[in-house]
Design a protein around this motif. Structure first.
Motif, PDB file in Angstrom:
ATOM      1  N   ASN A 146       0.841  -1.199   0.000  1.00 48.44           N
ATOM      2  CA  ASN A 146       0.000   0.000   0.000  1.00 48.44           C
ATOM      3  C   ASN A 146       0.872   1.244   0.000  1.00 48.44           C
ATOM      4  O   ASN A 146       2.091   1.148  -0.092  1.00 48.44           O
ATOM      5  N   GLY A 147       0.257   2.403   0.121  1.00 50.35           N
ATOM      6  CA  GLY A 147       0.906   3.666  -0.213  1.00 50.35           C
ATOM      7  C   GLY A 147       2.024   4.129   0.704  1.00 50.35           C
ATOM      8  O   GLY A 147       2.183   3.650   1.820  1.00 50.35           O
ATOM      9  N   MET A 175       0.519   1.628  -8.372  1.00 50.30           N
ATOM     10  CA  MET A 175       1.079   1.887  -7.047  1.00 50.30           C
ATOM     11  C   MET A 175       2.017   3.089  -7.034  1.00 50.30           C
ATOM     12  O   MET A 175       2.121   3.791  -6.032  1.00 50.30           O
ATOM     13  N   GLU A 179      -0.550   5.409  -5.398  1.00 52.78           N
ATOM     14  CA  GLU A 179      -0.278   5.064  -4.002  1.00 52.78           C
ATOM     15  C   GLU A 179       1.021   5.668  -3.478  1.00 52.78           C
ATOM     16  O   GLU A 179       1.376   5.481  -2.315  1.00 52.78           O
TER      17      GLU A 179
END
Length: 239
Positions: A146-147, A175, A179
């Motif tokens: 995730n980010g 991403m 992200e």
């Protein structure tokens, strides 16, 4: 980029005749500047690319057997020597991230079996051992990542078919663009290396140097094989 420079503190190295400093690319390393969201390390086995990636993971506090900061398990020969001699420059520093080693991914999946308490929600809702090798890799990328994080991947193509490698390219795009993630990837895949706007660093010479996609052996050999398959096979298979 979060991680924008990697430096080797040569003044702290006591013996350049000891591994990993006997590897030419490591021995000559002074600093690498990272300016792209995706950076690829390329080179033959033994050229130092995985050694440096593991050293970065160690310096970040990630499990060098594979995992993040909170994945505490051990695999034989997973300790990094190089990490003690690296300096990482950040702007800003992030602590979130993950080190994925294809060769020890099974051990990481087994570790999750021992510690999972939420039904593997961070991995698609199923044990990684109950998915195919390729599915488990994509589950990791799609659900665990995730980010605002740094992701270090060592040969992620190992379990990915060509079609799934293309899927992974889309994951990289999403991403990095949406992200705010940064990736450093050691790979042999000419498909992954084709990702646009990536920096490619070759470890094959005496120095680590940036090269273009078309200059990589992965591209040149694959293209030559596809363009001249019969001639190529005749040259290497016939006495």
């Amino acid at each position: 980029m979060f991680l924008n420079r990697i430096s080797l503190m040569k003044q702290d190295v006591e013996d350049f005749g000891e591994y990993p400093f006997t590897v030419p690319s490591i021995n000559s390393l002074e600093q690498l500047d990272l300016s792209n969201a995706v950076t690829f390390f390329v080179g033959e086995n033994g050229s130092g690319k995985s050694t440096l990636l593991e050293g970065i993971a160690d310096k970040c506090g990630f499990n060098t057997a594979g995992g993040g900061r909170n994945n505490m398990y051990r695999v034989h020969a997973s300790e990094s020597v190089l990490g003690d001699y690296l300096r990482l420059s950040w702007m800003p520093k992030v602590t979130n991230g993950f080190f994925m080693r294809a060769e020890s991914f099974y051990h990481f999946a087994t570790h999750l079996e021992d510690v999972d308490e939420d039904g593997f929600q961070s991995y698609g809702g199923r044990s990684l051992h109950k998915q195919s090798h390729g599915e488990s890799f994509l589950s990791l990328f799609l659900n665990r990542f995730n980010g605002r994080a740094l992701y270090l991947l060592d040969e992620p193509e190992a379990a990915l078919s060509p079609q799934r490698q293309l899927t992974f390219l889309r994951i990289l795009k999403d991403m990095t663009a949406e992200e705010d993630c940064q990736f450093i990837i050691a790979t042999h895949s000419p498909i992954l290396l084709g990702y646009p706007d990536a920096k490619i660093l070759s470890f094959d010479g005496d120095f680590i140097e940036e090269i273009d996609y078309e200059e990589t052996d992965h591209y040149r050999i694959t293209k030559y094989f596809l363009d001249h398959r019969e001639k190529f096979l005749k040259e290497i298979l016939e006495d």
